[in-house]
Design a protein around this motif. Sequence first.
Motif, PDB file in Angstrom:
ATOM      1  N   GLY A 187       0.817  -1.207   0.000  1.00  0.00           N
ATOM      2  CA  GLY A 187       0.000   0.000   0.000  1.00  0.00           C
ATOM      3  C   GLY A 187       0.843   1.246   0.000  1.00  0.00           C
ATOM      4  N   CYS A 188       1.951   1.264   0.735  1.00  0.00           N
ATOM      5  CA  CYS A 188       2.834   2.413   0.721  1.00  0.00           C
ATOM      6  C   CYS A 188       4.177   2.004   1.256  1.00  0.00           C
ATOM      7  N   ALA A 189       5.215   2.807   0.973  1.00  0.00           N
ATOM      8  CA  ALA A 189       6.570   2.386   1.264  1.00  0.00           C
ATOM      9  C   ALA A 189       6.939   2.623   2.709  1.00  0.00           C
ATOM     10  N   ASP A 190       7.602   1.611   3.287  1.00  0.00           N
ATOM     11  CA  ASP A 190       8.283   1.738   4.565  1.00  0.00           C
ATOM     12  C   ASP A 190       7.424   2.357   5.649  1.00  0.00           C
ATOM     13  N   THR A 191       6.194   1.929   5.794  1.00  0.00           N
ATOM     14  CA  THR A 191       5.380   2.352   6.910  1.00  0.00           C
ATOM     15  C   THR A 191       5.361   1.252   7.931  1.00  0.00           C
ATOM     16  N   THR A 192       4.715   1.485   9.047  1.00  0.00           N
ATOM     17  CA  THR A 192       4.635   0.470  10.078  1.00  0.00           C
ATOM     18  C   THR A 192       3.375  -0.348   9.978  1.00  0.00           C
ATOM     19  N   ALA A 193       2.643  -0.222   8.885  1.00  0.00           N
ATOM     20  CA  ALA A 193       1.347  -0.875   8.901  1.00  0.00           C
ATOM     21  C   ALA A 193       0.942  -1.580   7.650  1.00  0.00           C
ATOM     22  N   ASN A 194       1.715  -1.459   6.595  1.00  0.00           N
ATOM     23  CA  ASN A 194       1.094  -1.752   5.318  1.00  0.00           C
ATOM     24  C   ASN A 194       1.504  -3.042   4.649  1.00  0.00           C
ATOM     25  N   ASP A 209       0.852  12.727   0.974  1.00  0.00           N
ATOM     26  CA  ASP A 209       0.165  11.563   0.423  1.00  0.00           C
ATOM     27  C   ASP A 209      -0.231  10.535   1.478  1.00  0.00           C
ATOM     28  N   GLY A 210       0.055  10.817   2.738  1.00  0.00           N
ATOM     29  CA  GLY A 210      -0.273   9.870   3.791  1.00  0.00           C
ATOM     30  C   GLY A 210       0.714   8.739   3.951  1.00  0.00           C
ATOM     31  N   VAL A 211       1.775   8.714   3.135  1.00  0.00           N
ATOM     32  CA  VAL A 211       2.813   7.678   3.219  1.00  0.00           C
ATOM     33  C   VAL A 211       3.912   8.177   4.147  1.00  0.00           C
ATOM     34  N   ILE A 212       4.041   7.560   5.301  1.00  0.00           N
ATOM     35  CA  ILE A 212       5.037   8.007   6.277  1.00  0.00           C
ATOM     36  C   ILE A 212       6.329   7.254   6.018  1.00  0.00           C
ATOM     37  N   GLY A 213       7.077   7.747   5.061  1.00  0.00           N
ATOM     38  CA  GLY A 213       8.339   7.140   4.669  1.00  0.00           C
ATOM     39  C   GLY A 213       9.518   7.906   5.222  1.00  0.00           C
ATOM     40  N   ALA A 214      10.689   7.653   4.629  1.00  0.00           N
ATOM     41  CA  ALA A 214      11.933   8.227   5.152  1.00  0.00           C
ATOM     42  C   ALA A 214      11.919   9.748   5.126  1.00  0.00           C
ATOM     43  N   GLY A 215      11.339  10.351   4.063  1.00  0.00           N
ATOM     44  CA  GLY A 215      11.311  11.804   3.959  1.00  0.00           C
ATOM     45  C   GLY A 215      10.484  12.443   5.059  1.00  0.00           C
ATOM     46  N   THR A 216       9.323  11.860   5.334  1.00  0.00           N
ATOM     47  CA  THR A 216       8.478  12.393   6.399  1.00  0.00           C
ATOM     48  C   THR A 216       9.156  12.236   7.753  1.00  0.00           C
ATOM     49  N   ARG A 217       9.767  11.074   7.983  1.00  0.00           N
ATOM     50  CA  ARG A 217      10.429  10.866   9.280  1.00  0.00           C
ATOM     51  C   ARG A 217      11.607  11.823   9.476  1.00  0.00           C
ATOM     52  N   LYS A 218      12.344  12.101   8.405  1.00  0.00           N
ATOM     53  CA  LYS A 218      13.458  13.049   8.504  1.00  0.00           C
ATOM     54  C   LYS A 218      12.952  14.440   8.847  1.00  0.00           C
ATOM     55  N   ALA A 219      11.881  14.858   8.184  1.00  0.00           N
ATOM     56  CA  ALA A 219      11.301  16.177   8.476  1.00  0.00           C
ATOM     57  C   ALA A 219      10.770  16.223   9.896  1.00  0.00           C
ATOM     58  N   LEU A 220      10.144  15.142  10.338  1.00  0.00           N
ATOM     59  CA  LEU A 220       9.597  15.102  11.694  1.00  0.00           C
ATOM     60  C   LEU A 220      10.709  15.181  12.730  1.00  0.00           C
ATOM     61  N   ARG A 221      11.822  14.474  12.496  1.00  0.00           N
ATOM     62  CA  ARG A 221      12.942  14.556  13.445  1.00  0.00           C
ATOM     63  C   ARG A 221      13.464  15.983  13.555  1.00  0.00           C
ATOM     64  N   ALA A 222      13.580  16.660  12.412  1.00  0.00           N
ATOM     65  CA  ALA A 222      14.066  18.046  12.438  1.00  0.00           C
ATOM     66  C   ALA A 222      13.104  18.943  13.216  1.00  0.00           C
ATOM     67  N   TRP A 223      11.802  18.755  13.018  1.00  0.00           N
ATOM     68  CA  TRP A 223      10.820  19.552  13.761  1.00  0.00           C
ATOM     69  C   TRP A 223      10.882  19.220  15.252  1.00  0.00           C
ATOM     70  N   GLN A 224      10.994  17.925  15.589  1.00  0.00           N
ATOM     71  CA  GLN A 224      11.080  17.536  16.992  1.00  0.00           C
ATOM     72  C   GLN A 224      12.301  18.173  17.661  1.00  0.00           C
ATOM     73  N   GLN A 225      13.429  18.181  16.966  1.00  0.00           N
ATOM     74  CA  GLN A 225      14.627  18.818  17.526  1.00  0.00           C
ATOM     75  C   GLN A 225      14.401  20.303  17.760  1.00  0.00           C
ATOM     76  N   SER A 226      13.700  20.959  16.844  1.00  0.00           N
ATOM     77  CA  SER A 226      13.436  22.400  16.992  1.00  0.00           C
ATOM     78  C   SER A 226      12.533  22.689  18.186  1.00  0.00           C
ATOM     79  N   ARG A 227      11.781  21.672  18.633  1.00  0.00           N
ATOM     80  CA  ARG A 227      10.867  21.832  19.757  1.00  0.00           C
ATOM     81  C   ARG A 227      11.404  21.185  21.037  1.00  0.00           C
ATOM     82  N   GLN A 228      12.685  20.761  21.008  1.00  0.00           N
ATOM     83  CA  GLN A 228      13.300  20.092  22.158  1.00  0.00           C
ATOM     84  C   GLN A 228      12.517  18.847  22.581  1.00  0.00           C
TER      85      GLN A 228
END
Length: 431
Positions: free
Chosen positions: A13-20, A390-409
């Motif tokens: 259904g989508c790449a490298d997610t935890t569910a698909n 697109d709702g696909v939580i792949g490597a690009g989304t996780r990288k962006a999320l890590r950067a945002w998480q770091q910005s928020r401590q």
Amino acid sequence: MDRRVFLVLLLAGCADTTANAPLAPSTPVAPPPVASTPAPAAPAPAATVETGGQVAAFNAWLADFKPRAVAAGVPQAVVERELNGLTPNPRVISLDGRQPEFSKPVGDYIKGVISDDRVAVGRGKRDQLAFLPSVEQRYGVPRDILLAVWAMESAFGKIQGDFDVVRSMASLAADGRRRAWAEGELIAALKIIASGEDTRDQLKGSWAGAMGQTQFLPSNYLSTAVDFDGDGRRDIWRSDADSLASAANLLAKGGWKPGVGWAREVILPAGFDYSLAEGPREVPSWWEAKGVKRADGLPWTAADAASPAGLILPAGAAGPAFLALPNHFAIRKYNNSTSYALGIGLLADRFGGGGPLVASWPVEQPLSLGDRMAAQIALARLGFDPGPADGVIGAGTRKALRAWQQSRQLPADGYLSSDMVGKLKAQAAIS
């Protein structure tokens, strides 16, 4: 190998997610019964026009494709015999465009993979199949890994799919979204037929073209399937030996390293830098210097100790952590999904007598497609590029999320939980 990866992403259904990634190719689901109240007459002509347009587009593509198939080496007579009168399969197009509404948490996925029944069947097969040691010796891939692939791909050969692979590939190619890939697989299927090795009737599989007990694409069949039982045919539909040896050959070509593990569960120290997840691949001693320890307390083997390993946190900081060794990534050449590779490895460990994980999977609610897309929109709005929404939580989304998480401590584990979705939507003012 890259085409095999792409196939399973389609199935999942989508790449490298935890569910698909599915536990086995799914059989078609019957549509719900039609209500007894007659449908309004007005929409019918529109539906007819749409269907007619789809058929016309399919026929135009087919006319253009035939000479290209001949130019690619398929005999003209085979092209005409197999493709004349062919029609698109609307169910294939529907399945190709379907995005799962809810994303199953990885812990729930793994629990489904490692059922008591499946472990019992796998251990029985381990003892019953006399050819397994020979396959293991020839290709260097452990029998437990092969049994896990067999279990995951086709429920030990029981669920292989009954779609006409030629028609499925033609339908996907004509639809256009994956044209180049689908045309390549269609040409490979026609070459199999032209060789006389298998007939069109034999080429049955999933809606996305995966065939047999180990769910090979036609191109992988041509390049990687083997005749291990010596009967003169590479029969991945009926021969257990051919099927598992073919899977072993695929993994070996994908970089499987004999004698090296696939991953080890680890315990992380307090204050650990979670942004290292999906980052550097270093030998275990490098990680030990940062306080990372094997969860089972055992020493590393010499082969594992010399191998680069990357940290993965499939359920974020709240779940089990793993140092993924090179063979984890070889499994992902079969299916580029972290959860799939974990499922294969953990199931294989259980076949071999291993026990459960030390850490527990967190209890989570599935994320809806709307929430996954909203999180991606929020990240983009906040200046962290996750790629398309697109709702696909792949490597690009996780990288962006890590950067945002770091910005928020926040712990920068790159894991999209429902709590994280709420925080993102609140900061980006998305209702």
